[in-house]
Design a protein around this motif. Structure first.
Motif, mmCIF file in Angstrom:
data_model
loop_
_atom_site.group_PDB
_atom_site.id
_atom_site.type_symbol
_atom_site.label_atom_id
_atom_site.label_comp_id
_atom_site.label_asym_id
_atom_site.label_seq_id
_atom_site.Cartn_x
_atom_site.Cartn_y
_atom_site.Cartn_z
ATOM 1 N N VAL A 28 6.916 15.650 1.595
ATOM 2 C CA VAL A 28 7.297 15.649 3.012
ATOM 3 C C VAL A 28 6.796 14.409 3.739
ATOM 4 N N LEU A 29 5.945 13.623 3.096
ATOM 5 C CA LEU A 29 5.288 12.508 3.775
ATOM 6 C C LEU A 29 6.228 11.407 4.235
ATOM 7 N N TRP A 30 7.284 11.155 3.485
ATOM 8 C CA TRP A 30 8.089 9.963 3.711
ATOM 9 C C TRP A 30 8.774 9.929 5.078
ATOM 10 N N ASP A 31 9.189 11.059 5.594
ATOM 11 C CA ASP A 31 9.868 11.072 6.904
ATOM 12 C C ASP A 31 9.346 12.177 7.823
ATOM 13 N N LEU A 32 8.121 12.614 7.592
ATOM 14 C CA LEU A 32 7.525 13.705 8.355
ATOM 15 C C LEU A 32 7.499 13.407 9.853
ATOM 16 N N GLN B 245 0.828 -1.204 0.000
ATOM 17 C CA GLN B 245 0.000 0.000 0.000
ATOM 18 C C GLN B 245 0.865 1.258 0.000
ATOM 19 N N LEU B 246 1.946 1.238 0.765
ATOM 20 C CA LEU B 246 2.849 2.389 0.798
ATOM 21 C C LEU B 246 3.550 2.576 -0.546
ATOM 22 N N GLY B 247 3.877 1.489 -1.197
ATOM 23 C CA GLY B 247 4.454 1.582 -2.540
ATOM 24 C C GLY B 247 3.504 2.277 -3.501
ATOM 25 N N ASP C 281 11.247 4.001 3.701
ATOM 26 C CA ASP C 281 12.676 4.099 3.474
ATOM 27 C C ASP C 281 12.959 4.923 2.220
ATOM 28 N N ARG C 282 13.850 5.899 2.329
ATOM 29 C CA ARG C 282 14.197 6.792 1.216
ATOM 30 C C ARG C 282 14.685 6.028 -0.020
ATOM 31 N N GLN C 283 15.448 4.969 0.185
ATOM 32 C CA GLN C 283 15.945 4.203 -0.966
ATOM 33 C C GLN C 283 14.797 3.518 -1.704
ATOM 34 N N ARG C 284 13.823 3.039 -0.959
ATOM 35 C CA ARG C 284 12.655 2.409 -1.597
ATOM 36 C C ARG C 284 11.851 3.451 -2.369
ATOM 37 N N VAL C 285 11.665 4.636 -1.780
ATOM 38 C CA VAL C 285 10.965 5.722 -2.472
ATOM 39 C C VAL C 285 11.675 6.026 -3.789
ATOM 40 N N ALA C 286 12.994 6.184 -3.728
ATOM 41 C CA ALA C 286 13.771 6.512 -4.928
ATOM 42 C C ALA C 286 13.640 5.418 -5.986
ATOM 43 N N ALA C 287 13.674 4.163 -5.576
ATOM 44 C CA ALA C 287 13.564 3.055 -6.530
ATOM 45 C C ALA C 287 12.191 3.046 -7.205
ATOM 46 N N ILE C 288 11.139 3.268 -6.434
ATOM 47 C CA ILE C 288 9.780 3.285 -7.003
ATOM 48 C C ILE C 288 9.633 4.469 -7.944
ATOM 49 N N GLN C 289 10.129 5.638 -7.540
ATOM 50 C CA GLN C 289 10.033 6.817 -8.394
ATOM 51 C C GLN C 289 10.798 6.617 -9.696
ATOM 52 N N ALA C 290 11.954 5.989 -9.634
ATOM 53 C CA ALA C 290 12.733 5.718 -10.851
ATOM 54 C C ALA C 290 11.965 4.777 -11.777
ATOM 55 N N ALA C 291 11.325 3.768 -11.204
ATOM 56 C CA ALA C 291 10.543 2.825 -12.018
ATOM 57 C C ALA C 291 9.363 3.529 -12.679
ATOM 58 N N VAL C 292 8.688 4.421 -11.946
ATOM 59 C CA VAL C 292 7.565 5.166 -12.509
ATOM 60 C C VAL C 292 8.046 6.059 -13.644
ATOM 61 N N THR C 293 9.173 6.715 -13.460
ATOM 62 C CA THR C 293 9.735 7.574 -14.508
ATOM 63 C C THR C 293 10.070 6.759 -15.750
#
Length: 178
Positions: free
Chosen positions: A132-136, A113-115, A149-161
């Protein structure tokens, strides 16, 4: 169809930016700075637009924002009017174990769900807009903070891009000379 989808997100973005959030929203949300929590709540409400549109359940990455959202829901007339303006229908809250069984994805693991929340943010965010949500919770001093986790956020964002670029390449008209 893509224009209609963009219109729905634009509508939710405008409604979230313009909604007045009275102090009652923060009755059970004591953390500071309130402006940061308000930003998080507005971002969360924007993320809900593509989730509702696509029949997805997204996860809440912040306990502080969750408390503010609960406060907003209790301002029933204001919340109902916001939902109508933003989404065209009411956005229900489904706490863990409280949703009807027929809602797709509601029983998925929180990590999934977070993904989907990260994907939703990628769909609603403006260029170079910081989420701001990820570590608010850590920033406002919540005991036992929720986060992604910031690395997971970055990986998902890269995949979406990457998926977005691939879709554009498939649908772009050919510029080759004939």
């Amino acid at each position: 169809m893509w224009r209609r989808r963009a219109d729905l997100i634009d509508r939710a973005n405008a409604a979230a930016a313009g909604v007045e959030l009275p102090s009652a929203v923060y009755k059970t949300c004591p953390w500071q700075p309130r402006a940061l929590i308000e930003t998080g709540l507005r971002q969360w409400l924007r993320c809900c637009a593509p989730a509702l549109r696509d029949g997805q359940v997204i996860g809440m990455p912040s306990r502080a924002v969750d408390e503010a959202w609960h406060g907003f829901i209790l301002c029933t007339a204001r919340y109902s009017a916001f939902c109508k303006d933003a989404y065209g229908r009411y956005l229900h809250h489904h706490p863990e174990g409280g949703a009807p069984d027929d809602i797709a994805g509601v029983n998925d693991p929180l990590d999934e769900q977070l993904g989907r929340t990260v994907v939703a943010w990628a769909l609603v965010a403006g260029p170079d807009e910081h989420c701001v949500l990820w570590d608010l919770d850590e920033k406002v001093g919540v005991d036992h903070p929720w986060r992604i986790d910031r690395q997971r956020v970055a990986a998902i964002q890269a995949a979406v891009t990457t998926l977005g670029r691939e879709r554009q390449n498939r649908t772009a008209p050919s510029t080759r000379a004939q």
